[in-house]
Design a protein around this motif. Structure first.
Motif, PDB file in Angstrom:
ATOM      1  N   ARG A  30       0.813  -1.235   0.000  1.00 26.71           N
ATOM      2  CA  ARG A  30       0.000   0.000   0.000  1.00 26.71           C
ATOM      3  C   ARG A  30       0.830   1.261   0.000  1.00 26.71           C
ATOM      4  N   ARG A  31       2.118   1.098  -0.114  1.00 26.67           N
ATOM      5  CA  ARG A  31       3.009   2.243  -0.277  1.00 26.67           C
ATOM      6  C   ARG A  31       3.920   1.909  -1.443  1.00 26.67           C
ATOM      7  N   LEU A  32       4.000   2.848  -2.390  1.00 28.27           N
ATOM      8  CA  LEU A  32       4.753   2.541  -3.595  1.00 28.27           C
ATOM      9  C   LEU A  32       5.812   3.580  -3.881  1.00 28.27           C
ATOM     10  N   LEU A  33       6.903   3.070  -4.432  1.00 33.12           N
ATOM     11  CA  LEU A  33       7.917   3.938  -4.998  1.00 33.12           C
ATOM     12  C   LEU A  33       7.975   3.536  -6.470  1.00 33.12           C
ATOM     13  N   ILE A  34       7.840   4.517  -7.348  1.00 38.36           N
ATOM     14  CA  ILE A  34       7.753   4.201  -8.776  1.00 38.36           C
ATOM     15  C   ILE A  34       8.946   4.794  -9.522  1.00 38.36           C
ATOM     16  N   PRO A  35       9.904   3.946  -9.923  1.00 36.21           N
ATOM     17  CA  PRO A  35      11.017   4.456 -10.709  1.00 36.21           C
ATOM     18  C   PRO A  35      10.556   4.712 -12.143  1.00 36.21           C
ATOM     19  N   LEU A  70       5.561   8.760 -19.652  1.00 33.05           N
ATOM     20  CA  LEU A  70       4.272   9.301 -19.230  1.00 33.05           C
ATOM     21  C   LEU A  70       3.159   8.290 -19.450  1.00 33.05           C
ATOM     22  N   ASP A  71       3.177   7.622 -20.616  1.00 31.98           N
ATOM     23  CA  ASP A  71       2.167   6.591 -20.888  1.00 31.98           C
ATOM     24  C   ASP A  71       2.263   5.468 -19.871  1.00 31.98           C
ATOM     25  N   ALA A  72       3.496   5.045 -19.610  1.00 34.26           N
ATOM     26  CA  ALA A  72       3.704   3.952 -18.653  1.00 34.26           C
ATOM     27  C   ALA A  72       3.199   4.367 -17.275  1.00 34.26           C
ATOM     28  N   LEU A  73       3.481   5.613 -16.910  1.00 32.22           N
ATOM     29  CA  LEU A  73       3.033   6.122 -15.610  1.00 32.22           C
ATOM     30  C   LEU A  73       1.510   6.133 -15.516  1.00 32.22           C
ATOM     31  N   GLU A  74       0.877   6.611 -16.598  1.00 33.19           N
ATOM     32  CA  GLU A  74      -0.585   6.645 -16.589  1.00 33.19           C
ATOM     33  C   GLU A  74      -1.167   5.260 -16.392  1.00 33.19           C
ATOM     34  N   MET A  75      -0.560   4.296 -17.088  1.00 32.26           N
ATOM     35  CA  MET A  75      -1.034   2.923 -16.958  1.00 32.26           C
ATOM     36  C   MET A  75      -0.855   2.433 -15.523  1.00 32.26           C
ATOM     37  N   ALA A  76       0.296   2.753 -14.946  1.00 31.77           N
ATOM     38  CA  ALA A  76       0.563   2.337 -13.567  1.00 31.77           C
ATOM     39  C   ALA A  76      -0.449   2.975 -12.611  1.00 31.77           C
ATOM     40  N   LEU A  77      -0.716   4.266 -12.815  1.00 26.63           N
ATOM     41  CA  LEU A  77      -1.635   4.956 -11.908  1.00 26.63           C
ATOM     42  C   LEU A  77      -3.064   4.423 -12.065  1.00 26.63           C
ATOM     43  N   ASP A  78      -3.447   4.075 -13.298  1.00 29.90           N
ATOM     44  CA  ASP A  78      -4.776   3.482 -13.519  1.00 29.90           C
ATOM     45  C   ASP A  78      -4.901   2.155 -12.771  1.00 29.90           C
ATOM     46  N   GLU A  79      -3.848   1.350 -12.879  1.00 33.90           N
ATOM     47  CA  GLU A  79      -3.880   0.045 -12.203  1.00 33.90           C
ATOM     48  C   GLU A  79      -4.015   0.239 -10.690  1.00 33.90           C
ATOM     49  N   ILE A  80      -3.291   1.222 -10.176  1.00 33.20           N
ATOM     50  CA  ILE A  80      -3.352   1.482  -8.733  1.00 33.20           C
ATOM     51  C   ILE A  80      -4.775   1.898  -8.342  1.00 33.20           C
ATOM     52  N   GLU A  81      -5.387   2.755  -9.149  1.00 31.32           N
ATOM     53  CA  GLU A  81      -6.764   3.165  -8.859  1.00 31.32           C
ATOM     54  C   GLU A  81      -7.718   1.979  -8.889  1.00 31.32           C
TER      55      GLU A  81
END
Ligand SMILES: Nc1ncnc2c1ncn2[C@@H]1O[C@H](COP(=O)(O)OP(=O)(O)OP(=O)(O)O)[C@@H](O)[C@H]1O
Ligand SMILES: [Mg+2]
Length: 259
Positions: free
Chosen positions: A146-151, A159-170
């Motif tokens: 429940r705590r993440l560090l995202i390299p 940016l695309d990869a980040l968006e995908m990661a943030l969507d998955e987290i949501e």
């Protein structure tokens, strides 16, 4: 005990490198640290110089604990590395875990159960190195920590990869009714060229990300690669590296952000 997952479904951005250096950085600050290699590739295990014997060994291993609830005492999996970090190594058997869990009950909570079976109070930090894909193992890492560090790497696809990661987290937050805290997005492998700098500026000024992207970078340094190849971190390989203060700062920031 604070559990932190180092995740990004994008490959090669520095999850394993950051897990290893953060582990040593936190240990140097007096914390007891356990690192868990949740990647079937076993690179964190190798990064601590432990690859072959444990990874290839047909022995009790984390895969068995993830696929069979109540398999045994996970404390038995822990080895101590040359750099004095406790590690749960990956194993070749981890390759089959995602398939084995595909229809299993509570499949996303297996790691959480393994971690909660560790003796309470034995560690200050548990760091989970995640594999480069979205799937049941990454979900396990997120749910357990429940705590993440995202390299991230400073390039256009980040940016695309980040968006995908943030969507998955949501999605995980919604599906399991939990809150996931992003401790930081850590730029890594930043070369000294204008392109990377301007990409980073774009990422840093993207709404929703400003607060999350750390205000410093881990630069691209050959020594980081050489150290990994030797099964060491920079702390053991070249303590004079200009990236040591950066990893130290990351450890201090992580310490501050969980407290
Ligand atoms: N700052 C850096 N400078 C130079 N090399 C680096 C740096 N960070 C990582 N590397 C190298 O880049 C490669 C990928 O890094 P790493 O394995 O940490 O990424 P990863 O996100 O864990 O990859 P994977 O997705 O395959 O698990 C490794 O060879 C590593 O040694
Ligand atoms: Mg990795």
């Amino acid at each position: 005990m604070h559990t932190i997952a180092i995740t990004n479904q994008k490959g090669g951005v520095g999850k394993t490198t950051i897990t290893a250096h953060l582990a040593v950085g936190l240990a140097n600050r007096g914390h007891r640290v356990l690192a868990i290699d949740l990647d079937p590739q076993g690179y964190l295990t190798r990064h601590f110089g432990l690859k072959e014997e444990l990874y290839r060994g047909e022995i009790d291993n984390i895969a068995l604990h993830l696929t069979n609830s109540g398999h045994g005492d996970p404390t038995d999996l822990i080895v101590t590395t040359d750099e004095d970090i406790d590690l749960v190594p990956s194993n070749y058997d981890m390759r089959g875990v995602a398939d084995a869990l595909s229809n299993a009950r509570n499949r996303e909570r297996r790691l959480q159960n393994v971690i909660s079976a560790l003796p309470g109070g034995s560690y200050d930090y548990v760091l989970v190195d995640s594999p480069p894909n979205l799937g049941v193992l990454t979900d396990n890492a997120i749910l357990a920590s429940r705590r993440l560090l995202i390299p991230i790497q400073a390039e256009d696809s980040s940016l695309d990869a980040l968006e995908m990661a943030l969507d998955e987290i949501e999605e995980i937050e919604a599906a399991f009714g939990i809150d996931v805290d992003i401790l930081g997005i850590a730029p890594n492998l930043v070369p000294r060229d204008g392109v990377a700098e301007s990409t980073l500026e774009t990422i840093r000024s993207t709404p929703g990300l400003e607060e999350l992207v750390l205000p410093y970078e881990i630069r691209k340094r050959a020594d980081i690669k050489y150290a990994m190849r030797r099964g060491e971190t920079l702390y053991a390989y070249n303590d004079d590296s200009d990236m040591i203060p950066v990893f130290d700062r990351l450890a201090a920031d992580v310490e501050r952000s969980v407290n």
